[in-house]
Design a protein around this motif. Structure first.
Motif, short mmCIF file in Angstrom:
data_model
loop_
_atom_site.label_atom_id
_atom_site.label_comp_id
_atom_site.label_asym_id
_atom_site.label_seq_id
_atom_site.Cartn_x
_atom_site.Cartn_y
_atom_site.Cartn_z
N LEU A 261 11.62 8.61 5.42
CA LEU A 261 10.15 8.18 5.48
C LEU A 261 10.02 6.58 5.64
CD1 LEU A 261 7.42 9.56 5.15
CD2 LEU A 261 7.53 9.03 2.96
N LEU B 256 7.52 3.62 5.66
CA LEU B 256 6.17 3.44 5.23
C LEU B 256 5.31 2.82 6.21
CD1 LEU B 256 6.61 2.89 1.39
CD2 LEU B 256 6.49 5.22 2.70
N TRP C 76 3.44 8.08 -1.87
CA TRP C 76 4.19 9.38 -1.39
C TRP C 76 4.90 9.89 -2.50
CZ3 TRP C 76 9.34 9.86 -2.19
CH2 TRP C 76 10.07 8.60 -2.46
N GLN C 77 5.24 11.34 -2.28
CA GLN C 77 5.67 12.08 -3.12
C GLN C 77 6.38 13.24 -2.32
OE1 GLN C 77 3.35 13.60 -6.41
NE2 GLN C 77 4.74 15.35 -6.86
N ARG C 78 7.79 13.67 -2.56
CA ARG C 78 8.36 14.72 -1.89
C ARG C 78 7.97 16.15 -2.48
NH1 ARG C 78 14.62 14.69 0.34
NH2 ARG C 78 14.42 16.88 0.92
N TYR D 11 6.25 15.66 2.65
CA TYR D 11 5.63 14.65 1.72
C TYR D 11 4.37 14.76 1.43
CZ TYR D 11 10.09 12.30 2.02
OH TYR D 11 11.62 11.89 2.21
N ILE E 16 1.18 12.67 1.29
CA ILE E 16 0.79 11.28 1.27
C ILE E 16 -0.69 10.92 0.68
CG2 ILE E 16 0.49 9.47 3.21
CD1 ILE E 16 3.23 10.40 3.07
#
Length: 375
Positions: A26, A28, A47-49, A59, A61
């Motif tokens: 990723l 950004l 973000w967070q997987r 992800y 977003i």
């Protein structure tokens, strides 16, 4: 949530990405620019997987008041004709128009200069994916059974869609699907394997000699399991969305049922690398046999040859996992510290289980299925 970190998986800028030996997943500023061009949110993003996928990467977003899910393939180099995010987005759009519960596709990026691979954005859904723990609202014996039944019923509904017209008709050729599956995965083994596992060829030959006649043509999800379903966040159990359509095509519906039942965890069965939803070992969930019986009662299809489809499912899974293992050995999965290494022994376990469904471990090759065909 993490915001604008700098590291191997996620970096702040394309300039930083170019300095790394292994490309990040990723970038950004690239994603921010893409969001700008599509009018999605404003300001910095977080973000967070999410998800348990061992292939494609997803992800969550967040940007301002907007929230979307980004899905992309793994780091290149990629096996030919795999991880096609543009096609996956097209499949979901077409299925949504037919009433299949799928997330809405928000935007598709075919420009590989941003993340190294194409990706797409889809809407975020408020639901529950069941893997290692049982949600409290679905924990009663009644809801465990209802959850199992919802898994089957969603598959029955998918397989009931008319695929002879419209966009879905262009997704594949149902005729010859099973033969193509055997041939395709044989080819994948030849190009990705780095070790000798004779069971691969032995099972391939058995599958080729015992091809069943397809009874119907339908959309085939290709990875249909509980971990790829999202349930509504309250009882009773109901499927909110079917996820992960990378392998979808037109073909034999029993391929999905074979995969679902062969990978379904139940008490007393030995674990494999595909035990991705362990909770179904707990009391209250339907067994593999009961899942198949519910499917049969709603479709009317003859499940006599189901062991062939279960063998195919685990044989394909073993070959796909071997490709992941090879990528891990080559250093192409630098973030993978558990799944990739486990496949050294995990792939042979999958092949051993596949051999059980074909009865190749205890009887002369072909006997079991040929017996079923004669009954």
């Amino acid at each position: 949530m993490d915001t604008v970190p700098d590291g191997v998986e996620v970096v702040a800028s394309l300039d930083r990405a170019r300095q790394l030996d292994s490309p990040p997943l990723l970038v950004l500023d690239a994603v921010t620019g893409f969001l700008d061009r599509h009018g999605i949110g404003s300001g910095p993003l977080a973000w967070q997987r999410i998800g348990d996928g061992q292939s494609n990467v997803t992800y969550l977003i967040e940007r301002g008041r907007e929230c979307v899910v980004l899905r992309r393939g793994p780091r290149p180099p990629l096996p030919r004709s795999t991880h096609d995010m543009v096609r996956e987005a097209r499949v979901q759009k077409a299925l949504g128009e037919h009433g299949v519960p799928v997330p809405e596709i928000v935007a598709v990026c075919e420009d590989e200069s941003l993340l190294g691979v194409p990706f797409y954005l889809m809407s975020r859904l408020d639901g529950t994916v069941i893997t290692d723990t049982i949600p409290s609202h679905l924990s009663s014996a009644e809801q465990r059974r209802a959850t199992s039944e919802a898994v089957v019923d969603a598959l029955v509904a998918l397989h009931g869609i008319d695929v002879t017209r419209g966009e879905l008709a262009s997704l594949g050729r149902p005729e010859g699907y099973l033969r193509r599956q055997v041939d395709r995965f044989s080819g994948l083994w030849e190009v990705s394997a780095t070790r000798s596992l004779p069971a691969v060829e032995r099972i391939r030959d058995w599958l080729g000699r015992n091809l069943p006649a397809s009874q119907a043509a339908s959309v085939v999800h290709g990875d249909y399991r509980m971990g790829n379903l999202m349930f509504v966040p309250e009882a009773p159990a109901r499927v909110l969305a079917i996820l992960d359509w990378e392998m979808a095509t037109l073909g034999d519906p029993l391929a999905d049922l074979g995969y679902l039942t062969a990978t379904w965890s139940e008490a007393g069965s030995p674990p494999t690398p595909l035990e991705l939803t362990r909770v179904t070992r707990s009391p209250g969930y339907l067994t593999q046999r009961r899942l198949a019986e519910r499917y049969q009662s709603r479709t009317g299809l003859d499940l006599t040859p189901l062991p062939w489809y279960q063998t195919l499912a685990l044989w394909k899974a073993a070959i796909f996992c071997e490709a992941i293992y090879t990528r891990w050995q080559r250093g192409e999965r630098p973030d993978d510290t558990s799944f990739g290494p486990s496949l050294g022994t995990g792939v042979p376990r999958l092949l051993e289980r596949a051999g059980r469904y074909a009865d190749l471990n205890h009887a002369r090759e072909g006997d079991r299925y040929q017996h079923h065909r004669r009954r």
